[in-house]
Write an enzyme that holds these catalytic residues in place. Structure first.
Site, PDB file in Angstrom:
ATOM      1  N   ASN A   9       0.807  -1.208  -0.024  1.00 11.51           N
ATOM      2  CA  ASN A   9       0.051   0.187   0.047  1.00 11.51           C
ATOM      3  C   ASN A   9       1.040   1.306  -0.077  1.00 11.51           C
ATOM      4  O   ASN A   9       1.314   1.688   1.033  1.00 11.51           O
ATOM      5  CB  ASN A   9      -0.838   0.014   1.389  1.00 11.51           C
ATOM      6  CG  ASN A   9      -1.800   1.302   1.106  1.00 11.51           C
ATOM      7  OD1 ASN A   9      -1.701   2.085   0.470  1.00 11.51           O
ATOM      8  ND2 ASN A   9      -2.412   1.441   2.489  1.00 11.51           N
ATOM      9  N   TRP A  10       1.032   1.741  -1.061  1.00  9.90           N
ATOM     10  CA  TRP A  10       1.929   2.852  -1.461  1.00  9.90           C
ATOM     11  C   TRP A  10       1.355   4.158  -0.471  1.00  9.90           C
ATOM     12  O   TRP A  10       2.243   5.159  -0.479  1.00  9.90           O
ATOM     13  CB  TRP A  10       2.327   3.222  -2.818  1.00  9.90           C
ATOM     14  CG  TRP A  10       3.117   2.168  -3.472  1.00  9.90           C
ATOM     15  CD1 TRP A  10       3.301   1.070  -2.805  1.00  9.90           C
ATOM     16  CD2 TRP A  10       3.486   2.445  -4.834  1.00  9.90           C
ATOM     17  NE1 TRP A  10       4.035   0.377  -4.132  1.00  9.90           N
ATOM     18  CE2 TRP A  10       4.199   1.043  -5.185  1.00  9.90           C
ATOM     19  CE3 TRP A  10       3.337   3.255  -5.976  1.00  9.90           C
ATOM     20  CZ2 TRP A  10       4.867   0.889  -6.385  1.00  9.90           C
ATOM     21  CZ3 TRP A  10       4.120   3.060  -7.239  1.00  9.90           C
ATOM     22  CH2 TRP A  10       4.677   1.943  -7.488  1.00  9.90           C
ATOM     23  N   LYS A  11       0.184   4.301  -0.284  1.00 13.10           N
ATOM     24  CA  LYS A  11      -0.485   5.186   0.361  1.00 13.10           C
ATOM     25  C   LYS A  11       0.073   6.645  -0.638  1.00 13.10           C
ATOM     26  O   LYS A  11       0.133   6.445  -1.856  1.00 13.10           O
ATOM     27  CB  LYS A  11       0.236   5.452   1.919  1.00 13.10           C
ATOM     28  CG  LYS A  11      -0.016   4.232   2.664  1.00 13.10           C
ATOM     29  CD  LYS A  11       0.052   4.459   4.146  1.00 13.10           C
ATOM     30  CE  LYS A  11      -0.302   3.145   4.759  1.00 13.10           C
ATOM     31  NZ  LYS A  11      -0.395   3.221   6.230  1.00 13.10           N
ATOM     32  N   HIS A  93      -9.544   1.584   4.715  1.00  8.85           N
ATOM     33  CA  HIS A  93      -8.371   1.555   5.406  1.00  8.85           C
ATOM     34  C   HIS A  93      -8.608   2.532   6.711  1.00  8.85           C
ATOM     35  O   HIS A  93      -9.402   3.382   6.498  1.00  8.85           O
ATOM     36  CB  HIS A  93      -7.245   2.153   4.564  1.00  8.85           C
ATOM     37  CG  HIS A  93      -5.981   2.079   5.205  1.00  8.85           C
ATOM     38  ND1 HIS A  93      -5.477   2.865   5.989  1.00  8.85           N
ATOM     39  CD2 HIS A  93      -4.988   1.311   5.101  1.00  8.85           C
ATOM     40  CE1 HIS A  93      -4.110   2.549   6.506  1.00  8.85           C
ATOM     41  NE2 HIS A  93      -3.796   1.500   5.867  1.00  8.85           N
ATOM     42  N   GLU A  95      -6.668   4.753   7.801  1.00 12.77           N
ATOM     43  CA  GLU A  95      -6.577   6.488   7.700  1.00 12.77           C
ATOM     44  C   GLU A  95      -7.885   6.786   7.100  1.00 12.77           C
ATOM     45  O   GLU A  95      -7.907   8.286   6.858  1.00 12.77           O
ATOM     46  CB  GLU A  95      -5.342   6.306   6.568  1.00 12.77           C
ATOM     47  CG  GLU A  95      -4.161   6.156   7.640  1.00 12.77           C
ATOM     48  CD  GLU A  95      -2.897   5.594   6.994  1.00 12.77           C
ATOM     49  OE1 GLU A  95      -2.897   5.511   5.410  1.00 12.77           O
ATOM     50  OE2 GLU A  95      -1.968   5.077   7.630  1.00 12.77           O
ATOM     51  N   SER A 208       3.179  -2.077  10.525  1.00 19.35           N
ATOM     52  CA  SER A 208       4.700  -2.307  10.701  1.00 19.35           C
ATOM     53  C   SER A 208       5.254  -3.551  10.244  1.00 19.35           C
ATOM     54  O   SER A 208       6.211  -4.130  10.975  1.00 19.35           O
ATOM     55  CB  SER A 208       5.068  -2.124  12.114  1.00 19.35           C
ATOM     56  OG  SER A 208       4.698  -0.616  12.468  1.00 19.35           O
ATOM     57  N   GLY A 229       2.847  -1.239   4.224  1.00 23.36           N
ATOM     58  CA  GLY A 229       2.731   0.125   4.007  1.00 23.36           C
ATOM     59  C   GLY A 229       4.251   0.696   3.742  1.00 23.36           C
ATOM     60  O   GLY A 229       4.953   0.429   2.662  1.00 23.36           O
ATOM     61  N   GLY A 230       4.954   1.281   4.809  1.00 20.92           N
ATOM     62  CA  GLY A 230       6.356   1.738   4.810  1.00 20.92           C
ATOM     63  C   GLY A 230       7.184   0.785   3.827  1.00 20.92           C
ATOM     64  O   GLY A 230       8.142   1.242   3.097  1.00 20.92           O
TER      65      GLY A 230
HETATM   66  P1  13P Z   1       2.853   0.134   7.667  1.00 25.00           P
HETATM   67  O1  13P Z   1       3.509  -0.884   7.153  1.00 25.00           O
HETATM   68  O2  13P Z   1       3.820   1.872   7.286  1.00 25.00           O
HETATM   69  O3  13P Z   1       2.780   0.153   9.343  1.00 25.00           O
HETATM   70  O4  13P Z   1       1.426   0.586   7.085  1.00 25.00           O
HETATM   71  C1  13P Z   1       0.530  -0.551   7.176  1.00 25.00           C
HETATM   72  C2  13P Z   1      -0.586  -0.025   6.297  1.00 25.00           C
HETATM   73  O5  13P Z   1      -1.432   1.056   6.869  1.00 25.00           O
HETATM   74  C3  13P Z   1      -1.080  -0.627   5.313  1.00 25.00           C
HETATM   75  O6  13P Z   1      -2.132  -0.630   4.785  1.00 25.00           O
END
Ligand code: 13P
Length: 246
Positions: A9-11, A93, A95, A208, A229-230
């Protein structure tokens, strides 16, 4: 045996140059023994679809509208995503639930809209730290999933579920394998009561996930991959997680 899925998930990250480099490094690491997908910001869908066509890697989006079409400025429909051959779309999500006030029903409507266009929704559920500490984890994730199960009806078996404890997202504070597995098991039990396909459904963990904790999480019986994510923005880390998955 469920095939694992690792979805990045590149956000709201990336640009033409960085995306091209990231995808080329991921492609160079093929083949993978698991399913691999990247969920990218809308403006990059077209080039990602072209770049990954025929690669065996899949792509998707991070949200879609619950509406089919119409006067909804700024929204993107599932039918539009389907034109870019999206395989997945993330819905619900945390967020988006938090910053865009998305409700359980709204998330369920989006999941339904995605499936109607042949796109698999990756439905996110997860509790906040306050909710966990108040002993509400089970009630929260069950309520979130229940709305989607109800909306999808006999198609519920076609979604992917992602358990993403909000307190673990982007914090470096990962759920322990036991904590994650216990929530995954209860989600699968809830799915089992709704669909005969629960045993074939993928339930991803997100929050994470990194190369050094992926193995302990993914070795749990009900954890079928990761929503990353990251670490999905660093080719070496993303590839390492994919290797752990299969
Ligand atoms: P992180 O891996 O950066 O914690 O993010 C997880 C996430 O929100 C994937 O959708």
């Amino acid at each position: 045996m469920r095939r694992k899925l690792v979805a990045g998930n590149w956000k709201m990250h990336g640009n033409h140059r960085d995306n091209a480099e990231l995808l080329s490094d991921i492609m160079a690491a093929r083949p993978f023994g698991c399913e691999v997908s990247v969920c990218v910001p809308y403006p990059y869908l077209s080039e990602v679809a072209v770049g990954l066509a025929g690669s065996g890697l899949l792509w998707g989006a991070q949200d879609c509208s619950a509406h089919e079409r119409g006067a909804y400025t700024g929204e993107v429909s599932a039918a539009m995503l389907a034109e870019f051959r999206c395989r997945y779309v993330i819905v619900g999500h945390s967020e988006r639930r938090q910053y865009h006030a998305e409700t359980d029903q709204g998330v369920a409507d989006k999941a339904k809209a995605a499936l109607a266009c042949g796109i698999t929704p990756i439905v996110c559920v997860g509790e906040t730290l306050v909710q966990r500490e108040a002993g509400q984890t089970e009630a929260v994730v069950k309520r979130q999933l229940s709305a989607v199960i109800h909306a999808l009806g006999h198609c519920a078996g076609e979604m992917v579920v992602a358990y993403e404890p909000v307190w673990a997202i982007g914090t470096g504070r990962v759920a322990t394998p036991d904590q994650a597995q216990s929530v995954h098991a209860l989600l699968r039990a809830q799915l089992s009561a709704a669909t005969p396909h629960a045993g074939d459904m993928k339930i991803l963990y997100g929050g994470s996930m990194k190369p050094d904790n992926a193995a302990s999480l993914m070795s749990q019986p009900d954890i079928d991959g990761g929503l990353i994510g990251g670490a999905s923005l660093k080719a070496a880390d993303f590839v390492a997680i994919c290797r752990v998955a299969g």
